[in-house]
Design an enzyme around this catalytic site. Structure first.
Site, PDB file in Angstrom:
ATOM      1  N   GLU A  38     -23.352 -17.642  12.351  1.00 45.95           N
ATOM      2  CA  GLU A  38     -22.066 -17.065  12.738  1.00 45.95           C
ATOM      3  C   GLU A  38     -21.947 -15.659  12.172  1.00 45.95           C
ATOM      4  OE1 GLU A  38     -18.136 -19.194  12.750  1.00 45.95           O
ATOM      5  OE2 GLU A  38     -17.719 -17.799  11.103  1.00 45.95           O
ATOM      6  N   PRO A  58     -17.158  -6.389  12.302  1.00 49.48           N
ATOM      7  CA  PRO A  58     -16.865  -5.492  11.172  1.00 49.48           C
ATOM      8  C   PRO A  58     -15.689  -4.570  11.486  1.00 49.48           C
ATOM      9  CG  PRO A  58     -19.205  -5.491  11.714  1.00 49.48           C
ATOM     10  CD  PRO A  58     -18.494  -6.155  12.848  1.00 49.48           C
ATOM     11  N   THR A  74     -16.981 -14.541  15.881  1.00 50.00           N
ATOM     12  CA  THR A  74     -15.594 -14.953  15.720  1.00 50.00           C
ATOM     13  C   THR A  74     -14.659 -14.047  16.509  1.00 50.00           C
ATOM     14  OG1 THR A  74     -15.229 -13.611  13.727  1.00 50.00           O
ATOM     15  CG2 THR A  74     -16.111 -15.826  13.419  1.00 50.00           C
ATOM     16  N   GLY A  76      -6.527 -21.119  16.323  1.00 53.35           N
ATOM     17  CA  GLY A  76      -6.511 -19.895  15.529  1.00 53.35           C
ATOM     18  C   GLY A  76      -5.489 -19.944  14.414  1.00 53.35           C
ATOM     19  N   LYS A  87      -8.876 -32.951  22.564  1.00 50.95           N
ATOM     20  CA  LYS A  87      -9.678 -31.790  22.969  1.00 50.95           C
ATOM     21  C   LYS A  87     -10.933 -32.221  23.728  1.00 50.95           C
ATOM     22  CE  LYS A  87      -9.504 -30.089  18.665  1.00 50.95           C
ATOM     23  NZ  LYS A  87      -9.667 -29.175  17.485  1.00 50.95           N
TER      24      LYS A  87
END
Length: 617
Positions: A21, A25, A52, A112, A173
């Site tokens: 992962e 930046p 992400t 999130g 889900k």
């Protein structure tokens, strides 16, 4: 490729796999540094990566851009995170469309975290309340195009510690169309395995991917464990506390602790691990080394083709490329991105559509003038330029203006010959040794399915001075085994071949398949490469002040020298090219523009490749 297919393959073959992962930046330089690191970590052998999602604004845009870069230019199978936070339906649809156009086939759908300025999570107006709603929306819009992952919480999440309720949500889900589960980081394997049993008891059968956080420093380990409310196993703190101020010792102990944890997970029958890299390589690599998972002769990095495939939309079946971009694969992908279709099985007519223009972003010389002067010094003569190429072959430097990657391992087979050519002023831009039927699993030359054999013709691409080129042309032109193309920056193409078709320089023979010919030499694409190659040299010259010896000597090379490629069509005789070029030396190797050096009393003295130079040592 869908992640669930990769996981099924690991389970079926008994060969465990892993993934990484990364996160976007905050600075432009940080982004470029991360791309370089992702490219290097490709060589570790991850099955996929995920990126992400940065909720809101520029960070969300950057996630989409990083997916494009990873899929299209780095050849990394990528899973894009997508959250409900600050995302209305229109923005979700835009992100999904961009992922689709990038060739991405995997999404990790998450609710999130709440924005930092809010204590509690709230749905955006016109958005989605729960991850299950996002899963259902993706499935409705795109059917089975995307494999959809969701999060699992072995130790609960920030706003909910009720495991039964969380498992109910997980089941919802899955019922909406999720096809794999990625867990939050944890260190307590016993609790994780207990949780897996409870997941299965709920009737959830899709694959579970455990999230592993390597230990880089004592402080970061504690901070992340506390933030995620991870239970730290007995004995870990005692071992780490005593060396907490020594980062090297912490990583050494940490790699052992995390590797033991991974072994326990694997022993329980879970064949894939997902590493949270925090955009760093060392701690993750140490764990992989401890597990003996890094590529090696016993565990070679498997390649479908001899060059890195682009996974951009429409390019997955591409299997033929010209060899000229062997050391600049990203540039080739960029210059062919607008093609309607890509060669599959045979090389078509590269004149239509044409190769992209040279002024497009990502094709020219990268780095600032100052950075490039620091990398390559200030060579003032042909000898010093040649010495730079020799240092590249010796792996003292990683890049050259014509090579965006370190020298390939197979070059070691002809390294002495290449060094000899450069010492005589014949600048080696590109090369490959002859290979006469090695197994497709060979750790250096191997590619393609197992149980096959691969072959290569010897290939050499040179920058050649006008005083030497006529003799090279004379020697090569009528040789029965050699074919060549040669051209100056502004001149006409010269060749000794009357065949306009492609000349395969690598091929593979595999059971039950037609012969695969993934790398070719061909005139139209060579002319397209010629423009790029000379432009790179011009860009390099412009890194130096006007009138300086470095600018003059590089500029003169670009204006008057020839770009020459030679193929030895008899792969049973691997040394023919070097024998034909023996004894040829460029005049005035040591001459600095504006100075009468490099000769003594009219006698020419070639360099030995070890003279003092202004190129950094």
């Amino acid at each position: 490729m869908h992640i669930r297919e990769m996981l099924a393959d690991a389970e079926r073959t008994g060969n465990p796999s892993f993934s990484f992962e990364y996160f976007p930046p905050k600075t432009a330089q940080g982004v470029q540094n991360l791309y370089d690191r992702m490219d290097r970590m490709y060589q570790f052998g991850p099955k996929f990566i995920d990126i992400t999602w940065g909720a809101g604004g520029n960070i969300a845009e950057l996630t989409c851009e990083m997916v494009v870069q990873a899929q299209t230019y780095l050849g990394l199978e990528t899973c894009m995170h997508l959250t409900c936070t600050d995302m209305g339906e229109e923005r979700v649809n835009d992100a999904l469309q961009r992922a689709y156009k990038a060739g991405c086939t995997n999404i990790l759908a998450l609710r999130g975290d709440p924005p930092r300025e809010k204590e509690k999570w709230e749905a955006t107006e016109g958005g989605f309340q729960y991850a299950r709603d996002l899963v259902a929306h993706i499935r409705q819009l795109y059917g089975n195009h995307f494999d959809i992952g969701v999060a699992g919480y072995p130790e609960g999440c920030d706003d909910n510690k009720d495991e039964d309720l969380l498992l109910d949500h997980l089941k919802e889900k899955v019922d909406m169309g999720a096809t794999f589960i990625v867990t939050q980081m944890f260190y307590d394997v016993d609790n994780f395995l207990r949780w897996v049993q409870n997941v299965r008891a709920k009737g959830i059968t899709i694959p579970i991917v455990p999230g592993i956080m390597p230990i880089a420093t004592y402080g970061s380990f504690l901070r992340r464990a506390n933030h995620m409310n991870c239970k730290i196993p007995d004995g870990w703190m005692e071992r780490l506390e005593s060396v907490k101020n020594d980062d090297v010792a912490v990583r050494e102990i940490g790699k052992t602790l995390v590797a033991d944890m991974c072994r326990k997970i694997l022993a329980a029958g879970i064949p894939h691990l997902h590493f949270y890299t925090m955009n760093l390589a060392q701690a993750t690599r140490m764990v992989l080394d401890e597990l003996d998972w890094m590529p090696s002769p016993n565990r070679p990095l498997k390649q479908t083709l001899p060059w890195k495939q682009s996974l951009g939309l429409g390019r997955r079946e591409e299997d033929v490329r010209p060899i000229f971009w062997r050391n600049r694969e990203k540039s080739y992908v960029k210059r062919t991105q607008d093609w309607d279709e890509f060669p599959n099985g045979r090389w078509g007519d590269s004149r239509s559509p044409a190769f992209g223009e040279l002024d497009a972003y990502g094709i020219g010389l990268t780095g600032t003038n100052e950075q490039n002067r620091k990398k390559w010094g200030e060579p003032k003569s042909i000898a010093e330029i040649a010495n730079l190429f020799i240092r590249y072959l010796n792996k003292d430097i990683e890049y050259l203006p014509w090579s965006e990657a370190p020298v390939a391992s197979e070059a070691d087979l002809i390294k002495d010959d290449l060094i000899d050519l450069n010492q005589r002023g014949l600048i080696t831009v590109n090369s490959q040794p002859a290979v006469n039927g090695v197994k497709s699993t060979h750790p250096i030359h191997g590619w393609g399915p197992p149980n096959g054999y691969v072959y290569q013709k010897a290939y050499l691409e040179l920058l050649v001075s006008p005083d030497v080129f006529p003799e090279i042309r004379r020697r090569v032109k009528d040789h029965p085994d050699l074919s060549y193309y040669a051209v100056t920056k502004s001149g006409n193409l010269e060749t000794n071949t009357s065949n306009e078709g492609p000349n395969a320089v690598t091929w593979g023979v595999f059971p039950g398949k037609e012969i695969v010919q993934p790398t070719i030499v061909e005139s139209i694409s060579f002319l397209a490469w010629k423009d790029e190659a000379f432009q790179l040299g011009v860009d390099w010259a412009r890194c130096y002040e006007a009138g300086s010896p470095s600018r003059l000597v590089i500029g003169e090379m670009m204006d008057s020298w020839y770009l020459v490629n030679i193929v030895n069509n008899n792969f049973h005789e691997p040394r023919t090219i070097f024998e034909v070029l023996s004894g040829l030396t460029v005049q005035d190797l040591n001459k600095v523009p504006g100075q009468a050096n490099g000769t003594t009393n009219g006698v020419h003295h070639p360099t030995n490749g070890a003279e003092a130079s202004t190129v950094p040592q």
